[in-house]
Design a protein around this motif. Sequence first.
Motif, PDB file in Angstrom:
ATOM      1  N   PRO A 213      48.890 -31.724  11.273  1.00  0.00           N
ATOM      2  CA  PRO A 213      49.122 -33.055  11.439  1.00  0.00           C
ATOM      3  C   PRO A 213      49.184 -33.213  12.844  1.00  0.00           C
ATOM      4  O   PRO A 213      48.742 -32.214  13.821  1.00  0.00           O
ATOM      5  CB  PRO A 213      50.666 -33.030  11.176  1.00  0.00           C
ATOM      6  CG  PRO A 213      51.179 -31.459  11.209  1.00  0.00           C
ATOM      7  CD  PRO A 213      49.856 -30.948  10.770  1.00  0.00           C
ATOM      8  N   ILE A 214      49.040 -34.346  13.475  1.00  0.00           N
ATOM      9  CA  ILE A 214      48.837 -34.767  14.913  1.00  0.00           C
ATOM     10  C   ILE A 214      50.213 -34.009  15.373  1.00  0.00           C
ATOM     11  O   ILE A 214      51.578 -34.558  15.240  1.00  0.00           O
ATOM     12  CB  ILE A 214      48.718 -36.226  14.992  1.00  0.00           C
ATOM     13  CG1 ILE A 214      47.551 -36.653  14.571  1.00  0.00           C
ATOM     14  CG2 ILE A 214      49.070 -36.695  16.517  1.00  0.00           C
ATOM     15  CD1 ILE A 214      47.295 -38.247  14.573  1.00  0.00           C
ATOM     16  N   ASN A 227      51.239 -45.285  22.408  1.00  0.00           N
ATOM     17  CA  ASN A 227      49.775 -45.604  21.791  1.00  0.00           C
ATOM     18  C   ASN A 227      49.670 -44.900  20.677  1.00  0.00           C
ATOM     19  O   ASN A 227      49.200 -45.220  19.663  1.00  0.00           O
ATOM     20  CB  ASN A 227      48.971 -44.901  22.972  1.00  0.00           C
ATOM     21  CG  ASN A 227      49.036 -45.551  24.423  1.00  0.00           C
ATOM     22  OD1 ASN A 227      49.340 -46.894  24.273  1.00  0.00           O
ATOM     23  ND2 ASN A 227      48.471 -45.070  25.304  1.00  0.00           N
ATOM     24  N   ILE A 228      50.211 -43.379  20.303  1.00  0.00           N
ATOM     25  CA  ILE A 228      49.881 -42.903  19.306  1.00  0.00           C
ATOM     26  C   ILE A 228      50.785 -43.544  18.039  1.00  0.00           C
ATOM     27  O   ILE A 228      50.045 -43.605  16.870  1.00  0.00           O
ATOM     28  CB  ILE A 228      50.439 -41.300  19.241  1.00  0.00           C
ATOM     29  CG1 ILE A 228      49.600 -40.375  20.221  1.00  0.00           C
ATOM     30  CG2 ILE A 228      50.281 -40.437  17.768  1.00  0.00           C
ATOM     31  CD1 ILE A 228      50.050 -39.129  20.623  1.00  0.00           C
ATOM     32  N   PHE A 229      52.046 -43.807  18.215  1.00  0.00           N
ATOM     33  CA  PHE A 229      52.635 -44.587  17.177  1.00  0.00           C
ATOM     34  C   PHE A 229      52.000 -45.970  16.772  1.00  0.00           C
ATOM     35  O   PHE A 229      51.943 -46.242  15.615  1.00  0.00           O
ATOM     36  CB  PHE A 229      54.155 -44.927  17.770  1.00  0.00           C
ATOM     37  CG  PHE A 229      54.981 -43.797  17.570  1.00  0.00           C
ATOM     38  CD1 PHE A 229      55.246 -43.069  16.613  1.00  0.00           C
ATOM     39  CD2 PHE A 229      55.557 -43.405  18.801  1.00  0.00           C
ATOM     40  CE1 PHE A 229      56.094 -42.181  16.468  1.00  0.00           C
ATOM     41  CE2 PHE A 229      56.422 -42.291  18.735  1.00  0.00           C
ATOM     42  CZ  PHE A 229      56.803 -41.709  17.664  1.00  0.00           C
ATOM     43  N   GLU A 230      51.431 -46.588  17.695  1.00  0.00           N
ATOM     44  CA  GLU A 230      50.672 -47.807  17.704  1.00  0.00           C
ATOM     45  C   GLU A 230      49.309 -47.625  16.730  1.00  0.00           C
ATOM     46  O   GLU A 230      49.187 -48.315  15.922  1.00  0.00           O
ATOM     47  CB  GLU A 230      50.356 -48.563  18.802  1.00  0.00           C
ATOM     48  CG  GLU A 230      51.445 -49.375  19.522  1.00  0.00           C
ATOM     49  CD  GLU A 230      52.024 -50.438  18.899  1.00  0.00           C
ATOM     50  OE1 GLU A 230      51.323 -51.336  18.035  1.00  0.00           O
ATOM     51  OE2 GLU A 230      52.917 -50.934  19.134  1.00  0.00           O
ATOM     52  N   GLN A 231      48.587 -46.663  17.094  1.00  0.00           N
ATOM     53  CA  GLN A 231      47.409 -46.330  16.411  1.00  0.00           C
ATOM     54  C   GLN A 231      47.660 -45.746  15.022  1.00  0.00           C
ATOM     55  O   GLN A 231      46.810 -46.240  14.158  1.00  0.00           O
ATOM     56  CB  GLN A 231      46.580 -45.081  17.041  1.00  0.00           C
ATOM     57  CG  GLN A 231      46.210 -45.649  18.350  1.00  0.00           C
ATOM     58  CD  GLN A 231      45.494 -44.654  19.418  1.00  0.00           C
ATOM     59  OE1 GLN A 231      45.268 -43.414  18.851  1.00  0.00           O
ATOM     60  NE2 GLN A 231      45.075 -45.018  20.726  1.00  0.00           N
ATOM     61  N   HIS A 232      48.594 -44.900  14.753  1.00  0.00           N
ATOM     62  CA  HIS A 232      48.854 -44.367  13.385  1.00  0.00           C
ATOM     63  C   HIS A 232      50.091 -44.836  12.712  1.00  0.00           C
ATOM     64  O   HIS A 232      50.140 -44.520  11.508  1.00  0.00           O
ATOM     65  CB  HIS A 232      48.865 -42.849  13.641  1.00  0.00           C
ATOM     66  CG  HIS A 232      47.741 -42.316  14.209  1.00  0.00           C
ATOM     67  ND1 HIS A 232      46.737 -41.873  13.611  1.00  0.00           N
ATOM     68  CD2 HIS A 232      47.759 -41.806  15.584  1.00  0.00           C
ATOM     69  CE1 HIS A 232      45.665 -41.353  14.497  1.00  0.00           C
ATOM     70  NE2 HIS A 232      46.343 -41.503  15.758  1.00  0.00           N
ATOM     71  N   ASN A 233      50.898 -45.832  13.154  1.00  0.00           N
ATOM     72  CA  ASN A 233      52.076 -46.064  12.536  1.00  0.00           C
ATOM     73  C   ASN A 233      53.070 -44.986  11.703  1.00  0.00           C
ATOM     74  O   ASN A 233      53.528 -45.197  10.787  1.00  0.00           O
ATOM     75  CB  ASN A 233      51.516 -47.134  11.270  1.00  0.00           C
ATOM     76  CG  ASN A 233      52.703 -48.019  11.023  1.00  0.00           C
ATOM     77  OD1 ASN A 233      53.536 -48.341  11.670  1.00  0.00           O
ATOM     78  ND2 ASN A 233      52.755 -48.422   9.664  1.00  0.00           N
ATOM     79  N   PHE A 234      53.143 -43.826  12.675  1.00  0.00           N
ATOM     80  CA  PHE A 234      54.025 -42.996  12.349  1.00  0.00           C
ATOM     81  C   PHE A 234      55.521 -43.258  12.351  1.00  0.00           C
ATOM     82  O   PHE A 234      55.738 -44.101  13.375  1.00  0.00           O
ATOM     83  CB  PHE A 234      53.792 -41.657  13.050  1.00  0.00           C
ATOM     84  CG  PHE A 234      52.320 -40.896  12.737  1.00  0.00           C
ATOM     85  CD1 PHE A 234      51.553 -41.161  11.385  1.00  0.00           C
ATOM     86  CD2 PHE A 234      51.717 -40.225  13.711  1.00  0.00           C
ATOM     87  CE1 PHE A 234      50.485 -40.590  10.977  1.00  0.00           C
ATOM     88  CE2 PHE A 234      50.384 -39.937  13.201  1.00  0.00           C
ATOM     89  CZ  PHE A 234      49.711 -39.803  12.274  1.00  0.00           C
ATOM     90  N   LEU A 237      56.946 -37.808  15.326  1.00  0.00           N
ATOM     91  CA  LEU A 237      55.977 -37.053  15.595  1.00  0.00           C
ATOM     92  C   LEU A 237      56.306 -35.503  15.892  1.00  0.00           C
ATOM     93  O   LEU A 237      57.584 -35.484  16.724  1.00  0.00           O
ATOM     94  CB  LEU A 237      55.196 -37.551  16.944  1.00  0.00           C
ATOM     95  CG  LEU A 237      54.353 -38.647  16.968  1.00  0.00           C
ATOM     96  CD1 LEU A 237      54.088 -39.332  18.151  1.00  0.00           C
ATOM     97  CD2 LEU A 237      52.945 -38.422  16.278  1.00  0.00           C
ATOM     98  N   ARG A 252      59.811 -43.020  16.340  1.00  0.00           N
ATOM     99  CA  ARG A 252      59.290 -44.199  17.152  1.00  0.00           C
ATOM    100  C   ARG A 252      60.476 -45.034  17.960  1.00  0.00           C
ATOM    101  O   ARG A 252      60.018 -45.371  18.964  1.00  0.00           O
ATOM    102  CB  ARG A 252      58.583 -45.103  15.974  1.00  0.00           C
ATOM    103  CG  ARG A 252      58.025 -46.319  16.621  1.00  0.00           C
ATOM    104  CD  ARG A 252      56.920 -46.898  15.720  1.00  0.00           C
ATOM    105  NE  ARG A 252      56.067 -47.902  16.478  1.00  0.00           N
ATOM    106  CZ  ARG A 252      55.040 -48.213  16.001  1.00  0.00           C
ATOM    107  NH1 ARG A 252      54.836 -47.958  14.700  1.00  0.00           N
ATOM    108  NH2 ARG A 252      54.238 -49.303  16.558  1.00  0.00           N
TER     109      ARG A 252
END
Length: 458
Positions: A213-214, A227-234, A237, A252
Amino acid sequence: MSNHEDSQDFDLRLEQLAGAIERSDAGAIVQLLGETEGDDTALLIDRLEAEERSHLLQLLTPEQAAEVLEHVHYFQGADIIETLPPERAAPMVAELDSDDRADLLKELSKRDSKAILQALAPEQAEETRRFMAYPEGTAGAIMYSEFVSFEATMTVREILEDIQKHREDYIEYGVQYAYVLGPRGALLGVLPVRNLLFARPEQAASEIMIPDPITIEAETPVNDLENIFEQHNFLGLPVVDTDHRLIGIVDRESSTEALQEAATEDLLKFQGLMGKEELRSMPLRVRSRRRLSWLSINIVLNLISASVIAMHTDTLEAVIALAVFLPIISDMSGCSGNQAVAVSMRELSLQLVSPREFGRVFLKESSVGLINGVCLGLLIGAIAWLWKGNAMLGAVVGAALALNTTVAVCVGGLVPLLLKALKQDPALASGPILTTVTDMCGFLLILGLASLALPYLV
């Protein structure tokens, strides 16, 4: 329901809560708070007197008190906790989630924080100290350690049995994912609840997990998280250490809240409200001292600007009309400069500009400042000309505003970068520097130009 009815309902709840506290009726307090929406709980607590807030927590069990603390802002909770003896406060703090516990203790004085940590269980105290050590604005500062994890070799049957056995604890975690760990706690994969529900009982966790996983590190900036949340909709993390061991989770919502709090804190600093967040429920002496710490500095800065006026008293006496335009030029230039400060602060927070990019920012801001300065200068110059019928007065006032606006915009754009490069807080110092420069330059420009053109003004 109308706002008036809402206000009446709130006032009634507040009266009932204050009455229950006065009677030391813990049952009524629990019932009232249980019937109150989460956002309104903070408002109710804020409206109580300081003694009532302290007495409220002492009437509740540690679990109930912790629930109240979770519904108020952490700086509100810190103000209440500071009034309690450490032996009374520690059990309440112990019931908080790991991230809330660290946030609350960071708001306390070092003495109170140390006393409460010493009263906590050793393992919990150690974890809290570690969480408190992470810098603000990083993943470590907002992560929590309450997550569900299973060993890679566990079967689905064993996992479901464990969930049933610890369901009361896991419900509090708000589980969206479980995490699959290998030897020494290394993170191997993420186990969505859906995968678990539809797997065969004999399958191992390693067979149904999402591998590799990321992940993020505790030092990862909050801006990068967003930025990561925006890109992957997780929804969350995992945070790992240098050995890839799972040490916490960042969701998030916490990431978004951290960015909003940082923006609010910068705004408060820019307005001169230094230190912790101010609330009107705080003691009058504390609120006054915090504001005076900034205002007293501002007196010194204003004396610099006043000295410029003192140097040109003869010009002012000869052309009284100039006194009308002094505050206008200062204020209009200050407003333009503040706009540039806001843009630089935002770009710095989003990492869209580097403190080293002086040339780029200067070119961008000077061009905007020059255009806006000329437009504003022509407008104010025309007004001065029409008012007094003196074209030279209009030219002096207009030129002063145009030049000062250009200076203010350049200073406003560059000062935050300079302070950031010097490892100073740009939100705290940009305001007073900009104010001093725009006032001093504005007064110097209009009075200096007027002195040169004095024969044509009188």
